[in-house]
Design a protein around this motif. Structure first.
Motif, PDB file in Angstrom:
ATOM      1  N   GLN A  33       1.161  -1.209   0.550  1.00  0.00           N
ATOM      2  CA  GLN A  33      -0.214  -0.094  -0.288  1.00  0.00           C
ATOM      3  C   GLN A  33       1.065   0.968  -0.445  1.00  0.00           C
ATOM      4  O   GLN A  33       2.120   1.165   0.559  1.00  0.00           O
ATOM      5  CB  GLN A  33      -1.237  -0.207   1.074  1.00  0.00           C
ATOM      6  CG  GLN A  33      -2.106  -1.314   1.271  1.00  0.00           C
ATOM      7  CD  GLN A  33      -3.059  -1.632   2.122  1.00  0.00           C
ATOM      8  OE1 GLN A  33      -2.905  -0.488   3.353  1.00  0.00           O
ATOM      9  NE2 GLN A  33      -4.249  -1.727   2.315  1.00  0.00           N
ATOM     10  N   PHE A  34       0.375   2.038  -0.868  1.00  0.00           N
ATOM     11  CA  PHE A  34       1.042   3.408  -1.130  1.00  0.00           C
ATOM     12  C   PHE A  34       0.343   4.768  -1.054  1.00  0.00           C
ATOM     13  O   PHE A  34      -0.947   4.020  -2.344  1.00  0.00           O
ATOM     14  CB  PHE A  34       2.315   3.236  -2.245  1.00  0.00           C
ATOM     15  CG  PHE A  34       1.608   2.877  -3.658  1.00  0.00           C
ATOM     16  CD1 PHE A  34       2.001   3.662  -4.604  1.00  0.00           C
ATOM     17  CD2 PHE A  34       1.422   1.089  -3.552  1.00  0.00           C
ATOM     18  CE1 PHE A  34       1.257   3.522  -5.871  1.00  0.00           C
ATOM     19  CE2 PHE A  34       0.993   1.550  -4.583  1.00  0.00           C
ATOM     20  CZ  PHE A  34       1.049   2.532  -5.785  1.00  0.00           C
ATOM     21  N   GLU A  35       1.168   5.786  -1.294  1.00  0.00           N
ATOM     22  CA  GLU A  35       0.128   7.122  -1.125  1.00  0.00           C
ATOM     23  C   GLU A  35       0.068   7.390  -2.330  1.00  0.00           C
ATOM     24  O   GLU A  35       1.428   7.105  -2.773  1.00  0.00           O
ATOM     25  CB  GLU A  35       0.377   7.716   0.278  1.00  0.00           C
ATOM     26  CG  GLU A  35       0.034   7.837   1.337  1.00  0.00           C
ATOM     27  CD  GLU A  35       0.402   8.837   2.725  1.00  0.00           C
ATOM     28  OE1 GLU A  35       0.997   9.720   1.864  1.00  0.00           O
ATOM     29  OE2 GLU A  35      -0.115   8.242   3.235  1.00  0.00           O
ATOM     30  N   TYR A  36      -0.322   8.407  -3.469  1.00  0.00           N
ATOM     31  CA  TYR A  36      -0.094   8.608  -4.142  1.00  0.00           C
ATOM     32  C   TYR A  36      -1.028  10.390  -4.389  1.00  0.00           C
ATOM     33  O   TYR A  36      -2.234   9.987  -4.079  1.00  0.00           O
ATOM     34  CB  TYR A  36      -0.860   7.789  -5.799  1.00  0.00           C
ATOM     35  CG  TYR A  36      -0.821   8.182  -6.740  1.00  0.00           C
ATOM     36  CD1 TYR A  36       0.432   8.864  -7.030  1.00  0.00           C
ATOM     37  CD2 TYR A  36      -1.644   9.365  -7.506  1.00  0.00           C
ATOM     38  CE1 TYR A  36       0.412   9.473  -9.192  1.00  0.00           C
ATOM     39  CE2 TYR A  36      -2.431   9.621  -8.332  1.00  0.00           C
ATOM     40  CZ  TYR A  36      -0.240  10.210  -8.877  1.00  0.00           C
ATOM     41  OH  TYR A  36      -0.779  10.716 -10.447  1.00  0.00           O
ATOM     42  N   SER A  38      -1.058  14.455  -3.698  1.00  0.00           N
ATOM     43  CA  SER A  38      -0.679  15.119  -2.406  1.00  0.00           C
ATOM     44  C   SER A  38      -1.588  16.536  -2.035  1.00  0.00           C
ATOM     45  O   SER A  38      -3.233  16.438  -2.842  1.00  0.00           O
ATOM     46  CB  SER A  38       0.481  16.180  -2.678  1.00  0.00           C
ATOM     47  OG  SER A  38      -0.095  16.660  -3.816  1.00  0.00           O
ATOM     48  N   LYS A  42      -4.576  13.529  -1.730  1.00  0.00           N
ATOM     49  CA  LYS A  42      -3.641  12.330  -1.399  1.00  0.00           C
ATOM     50  C   LYS A  42      -4.464  10.926  -1.523  1.00  0.00           C
ATOM     51  O   LYS A  42      -5.556  10.934  -0.685  1.00  0.00           O
ATOM     52  CB  LYS A  42      -3.204  12.353  -0.207  1.00  0.00           C
ATOM     53  CG  LYS A  42      -1.957  11.202  -0.540  1.00  0.00           C
ATOM     54  CD  LYS A  42      -1.366  11.791   0.748  1.00  0.00           C
ATOM     55  CE  LYS A  42      -0.594  12.905   1.581  1.00  0.00           C
ATOM     56  NZ  LYS A  42      -0.195  13.108   2.808  1.00  0.00           N
ATOM     57  N   VAL A  43      -4.676   9.172  -1.924  1.00  0.00           N
ATOM     58  CA  VAL A  43      -4.947   8.609  -1.798  1.00  0.00           C
ATOM     59  C   VAL A  43      -4.077   7.153  -1.645  1.00  0.00           C
ATOM     60  O   VAL A  43      -2.595   7.703  -1.869  1.00  0.00           O
ATOM     61  CB  VAL A  43      -5.641   8.455  -3.318  1.00  0.00           C
ATOM     62  CG1 VAL A  43      -7.054   9.146  -3.834  1.00  0.00           C
ATOM     63  CG2 VAL A  43      -4.950   8.303  -4.585  1.00  0.00           C
ATOM     64  N   LEU A  44      -4.448   6.414  -1.366  1.00  0.00           N
ATOM     65  CA  LEU A  44      -4.245   5.302  -0.911  1.00  0.00           C
ATOM     66  C   LEU A  44      -4.642   4.353  -1.646  1.00  0.00           C
ATOM     67  O   LEU A  44      -5.367   3.491  -2.005  1.00  0.00           O
ATOM     68  CB  LEU A  44      -4.453   4.725   0.175  1.00  0.00           C
ATOM     69  CG  LEU A  44      -3.528   3.811   1.617  1.00  0.00           C
ATOM     70  CD1 LEU A  44      -2.039   3.863   1.046  1.00  0.00           C
ATOM     71  CD2 LEU A  44      -4.246   2.670   2.114  1.00  0.00           C
ATOM     72  N   SER A  46      -2.895   0.667  -4.174  1.00  0.00           N
ATOM     73  CA  SER A  46      -2.002  -1.603  -3.359  1.00  0.00           C
ATOM     74  C   SER A  46      -2.017  -1.371  -4.735  1.00  0.00           C
ATOM     75  O   SER A  46      -2.534  -1.282  -5.836  1.00  0.00           O
ATOM     76  CB  SER A  46      -2.921  -1.711  -2.659  1.00  0.00           C
ATOM     77  OG  SER A  46      -4.194  -2.775  -2.929  1.00  0.00           O
TER      78      SER A  46
END
Length: 182
Positions: A33-36, A38, A42-44, A46
């Protein structure tokens, strides 16, 4: 990396740990899971990515495949074709990057950046690429647009010598060039 629902697969193509030079490395698949984005956008996201673990030093690392899978997750989130899909489109048209650039008049540097994931294509370019993928007659129609049959002009305007002289001395908005009288 989060959510380690590891699914063991096999020894990695990376046979040596870059941290300790140990050779006891194992590859597994995890949900990363990573943030994309700003700020408020910003969304999470995976992606299921391969992770290489060294049982000698405990180090875990990923390689280019994980980056490609994360990039695909971003493209899916944004509703854009992924680099893999753009490359598949080009190959289905049986053209090189140069050939696609010539056919579409898209810069070859842009095509290369999209195929390597260096850059995301704009929404309008993505729609254009999807049209090429969906409409099998589009490449033929584009090629025909490159060399349209041109007819001779139906009329020709003749200018007198005084009209030609006036055109050569024409100044746009001449009133702005002359000082105003007080």
């Amino acid at each position: 990396m989060t959510n380690k629902n590891n699914l063991e697969i096999d020894k990695s193509a990376c046979n040596v740990c870059p941290s300790c030079d140990g050779s006891d490395v194992v590859e597994s698949i995890i949900e990363d899971q990573f943030e994309y984005g700003s700020g408020s956008e910003k969304v999470l996201l995976s992606a299921m990515v391969p992770v290489i673990s060294c049982s000698e030093c405990g180090e875990e690392f990923t390689d280019y495949r994980a980056e490609e899978l994360r990039h695909e997750a971003v493209c899916t989130h944004l509703g854009l074709l992924s680099p893999r899909e753009i490359k598949a489109l080009r190959r289905s048209l049986n053209v090189t990057q140069e050939g696609l650039a010539h056919l579409t008049e898209i810069g070859i540097a842009s095509i290369k950046r999209w195929e390597t994931g260096e850059q995301l294509q704009s929404a309008s370019m993505d729609r254009f690429l999807r049209l090429l993928r969906e409409d099998r007659s589009a490449p033929t129609r584009l090629a025909a647009m490159k060399n349209p049959v041109r007819s001779r002009p139906l009329f020709r305007t003749s200018f007198s010598d005084s009209q030609r002289r006036a055109a050569r001395t024409f100044i746009l908005r001449p009133s702005q060039l002359q000082p105003e009288a007080a």
